[in-house]
Design an enzyme around this catalytic site. Structure first.
Site, short mmCIF file in Angstrom:
data_model
loop_
_atom_site.label_atom_id
_atom_site.label_comp_id
_atom_site.label_asym_id
_atom_site.label_seq_id
_atom_site.Cartn_x
_atom_site.Cartn_y
_atom_site.Cartn_z
CE LYS A 104 0.05 6.63 1.02
NZ LYS A 104 0.56 6.23 -0.30
CG HIS A 142 -3.63 6.19 2.99
ND1 HIS A 142 -3.67 7.56 3.09
CD2 HIS A 142 -3.87 5.90 1.68
CE1 HIS A 142 -3.91 8.09 1.90
NE2 HIS A 142 -4.04 7.11 1.03
N PRO A 190 -1.58 11.70 -8.94
CG PRO A 190 -1.02 13.76 -7.97
CD PRO A 190 -1.49 13.13 -9.26
N1 LIG Z 1 -2.45 7.20 -7.80
C1 LIG Z 1 -3.36 6.43 -7.21
O1 LIG Z 1 -4.57 6.60 -7.37
C2 LIG Z 1 -2.89 5.32 -6.33
C3 LIG Z 1 -1.56 5.18 -6.08
N2 LIG Z 1 -1.10 4.17 -5.30
C4 LIG Z 1 0.35 4.09 -5.19
O2 LIG Z 1 0.78 2.97 -5.95
C5 LIG Z 1 1.97 2.43 -5.36
C6 LIG Z 1 1.74 0.95 -5.08
O3 LIG Z 1 0.80 0.83 -4.02
P1 LIG Z 1 0.33 -0.62 -3.51
O4 LIG Z 1 -0.21 -1.41 -4.64
O5 LIG Z 1 -0.51 -0.39 -2.32
O6 LIG Z 1 1.74 -1.24 -3.05
P2 LIG Z 1 2.16 -2.77 -3.05
O7 LIG Z 1 3.39 -2.84 -2.23
O8 LIG Z 1 0.99 -3.64 -2.72
O9 LIG Z 1 2.52 -3.04 -4.60
C7 LIG Z 1 3.68 -2.62 -5.22
C8 LIG Z 1 4.10 -3.78 -6.10
O10 LIG Z 1 5.13 -3.33 -6.98
C9 LIG Z 1 6.11 -4.39 -7.01
N3 LIG Z 1 7.37 -3.84 -7.48
C10 LIG Z 1 8.33 -3.17 -6.79
N4 LIG Z 1 9.33 -2.84 -7.60
C11 LIG Z 1 9.00 -3.29 -8.84
C12 LIG Z 1 9.65 -3.25 -10.10
N5 LIG Z 1 10.85 -2.69 -10.25
N6 LIG Z 1 9.03 -3.81 -11.16
C13 LIG Z 1 7.83 -4.40 -11.01
N7 LIG Z 1 7.16 -4.50 -9.84
C14 LIG Z 1 7.76 -3.93 -8.77
C15 LIG Z 1 6.15 -4.89 -5.61
O11 LIG Z 1 6.78 -6.14 -5.51
P3 LIG Z 1 7.42 -6.61 -4.08
O12 LIG Z 1 6.25 -6.79 -3.17
O13 LIG Z 1 8.13 -7.84 -4.43
O14 LIG Z 1 8.32 -5.50 -3.64
C16 LIG Z 1 4.66 -4.97 -5.29
O15 LIG Z 1 4.08 -6.15 -5.78
C17 LIG Z 1 2.24 3.28 -4.09
O16 LIG Z 1 3.16 4.32 -4.43
C18 LIG Z 1 0.88 3.85 -3.80
O17 LIG Z 1 0.94 5.05 -3.05
C19 LIG Z 1 -1.93 3.27 -4.72
C20 LIG Z 1 -3.28 3.38 -4.89
C21 LIG Z 1 -3.87 4.42 -5.70
O1 LIG Z 2 -0.92 3.81 -1.10
C1 LIG Z 2 -2.16 3.97 -1.28
O2 LIG Z 2 -3.00 3.15 -0.90
C2 LIG Z 2 -2.59 5.17 -2.00
N1 LIG Z 2 -1.70 5.97 -2.50
C3 LIG Z 2 -1.93 7.19 -3.20
C4 LIG Z 2 -1.41 8.37 -2.44
O3 LIG Z 2 -0.36 8.27 -1.78
O4 LIG Z 2 -2.02 9.44 -2.50
C5 LIG Z 2 -3.38 7.32 -3.63
C6 LIG Z 2 -4.37 6.83 -2.61
O5 LIG Z 2 -4.34 7.69 -1.52
C7 LIG Z 2 -4.04 5.40 -2.20
#
Ligand SMILES: NC(=O)C1=CN([C@@H]2O[C@H](COP(=O)(O)OP(=O)(O)OC[C@H]3O[C@@H](n4cnc5c(N)ncnc54)[C@H](OP(=O)(O)O)[C@@H]3O)[C@@H](O)[C@H]2O)C=CC1
Ligand SMILES: O=C(O)C1=N[C@H](C(=O)O)C[C@H](O)C1
Length: 250
Positions: free
Chosen positions: A139, A135, A106
């Site tokens: 998001k 956030h 998470p």
């Molecule tokens: N666990 C952790 O510590 C963290 C988790 N997260 C989570 O990570 C996820 C991504 O967050 P974030 O980077 O901010 O979101 P973004 O929207 O910036 O990035 C998601 C990327 O994934 C691409 N994508 C969507 N579907 C596919 C697919 N089938 N194959 C390959 N690429 C795909 C999107 O493309 P397109 O834009 O073209 O749709 C986009 O470039 C979220 O669920 C977020 O909550 C984020 C930060 C930390």
């Molecule tokens: O979307 C984000 O940015 C993040 N997503 C994760 C979450 O939903 O907990 C982790 C972090 O909070 C950043």
């Protein structure tokens, strides 16, 4: 020693693009694929990826993991949206691929993992506990995966300790005013330009409060956890939920 062959899915996203740089900079890893939406998953097989770092969106993650597991590719997953139903589906794929490991984290940042741990420890000692996550406004989901997991862990700790339900005499309220109810713990989500990823756990007892707060100020905060996950997941078949299990925090 041969390098770990790592691919990133969601490679053009906010966290995915940072993960691409982190894997490229890791001396013990080779970035063999960096895929975005629309790219063929077969490229993972052509690139002989050992580990996929999955950082896409809740609407894409299941299809991606089904592909990875059916091809014996380990996965480190940061994407949110995990429900019991999704976890059950994932477990059936893992049953069919018993040597493959999946880490769902998470939150990859050490401070967030510790926040969850501290909240779990403190929760039984206070009458009231609420979670506030804050956030950036791009998001896609609310509440955050981290806040949901934090609330679940708090609820588990309180139930184990035999705590009474939290006091709340609210008789009338606008919808949403008391946040979302996650296993009896109110969770509030703020979306604000300028923020990245932040969380407060507010605990209250007679005449005192305790606040546990964590701030991720840059996506670099998630990178050590992602790299650790990639290094450990190949020797951890099945499902590992939470980075704490690879940090020996229990
Ligand atoms: N666990 C952790 O510590 C963290 C988790 N997260 C989570 O990570 C996820 C991504 O967050 P974030 O980077 O901010 O979101 P973004 O929207 O910036 O990035 C998601 C990327 O994934 C691409 N994508 C969507 N579907 C596919 C697919 N089938 N194959 C390959 N690429 C795909 C999107 O493309 P397109 O834009 O073209 O749709 C986009 O470039 C979220 O669920 C977020 O909550 C984020 C930060 C930390
Ligand atoms: O979307 C984000 O940015 C993040 N997503 C994760 C979450 O939903 O907990 C982790 C972090 O909070 C950043």
């Amino acid at each position: 020693m041969s390098k770990l062959r790592v691919a990133v899915l969601g490679a053009r996203g906010r966290i995915g693009s940072e993960a691409v740089r982190a894997v490229e900079a890791a001396e013990d890893m080779e970035l063999v694929a960096a895929l975005g939406r629309g790219d063929e998953l077969s490229k993972l097989v052509e690139a002989d990826a050992q580990v996929v770092v999955e950082l896409t969106t809740p609407d894409s993650v299941m299809e991606n993991l089904e592909f990875c597991l059916s091809h014996g590719v380990h996965a480190v997953v940061g994407t949110t949206g995990w429900t019991e139903e999704r976890l059950a589906r994932l477990r059936t794929w893992l049953d069919a691929s018993p040597e493959t490991g999946v880490l769902i984290a998470p939150n990859f940042s050490i401070g967030a993992v510790l926040t969850m741990k501290f909240a779990q420890i403190a929760a039984p000692y206070f009458e009231s506990v609420e979670v506030v996550e804050l956030h950036h406004p791009n998001k896609v989901d609310a509440p955050s995966g981290t806040a949901t997991r934090t609330a679940q862990l708090i609820a588990e700790a309180r139930s184990k300790a035999g705590c009474a339900p939290q006091p709340d005499a609210t008789a009338t309220a606008l919808d949403g005013a008391r946040g979302a109810d996650v296993d009896g713990v109110p969770v509030h989500a703020v979306r604000l330009r300028g923020l990245l990823a932040h969380q407060e756990v507010l605990l209250g007892g007679e005449g005192e409060t305790l606040t546990v707060r964590h701030d991720s100020l840059h996506h670099s905060s998630f990178m050590p956890g992602i790299l650790l996950g990639a290094r450990r997941v190949t020797a951890a078949p099945g499902l590992t939920f939470g980075l704490e299990h690879f940090l020996d925090l229990g």
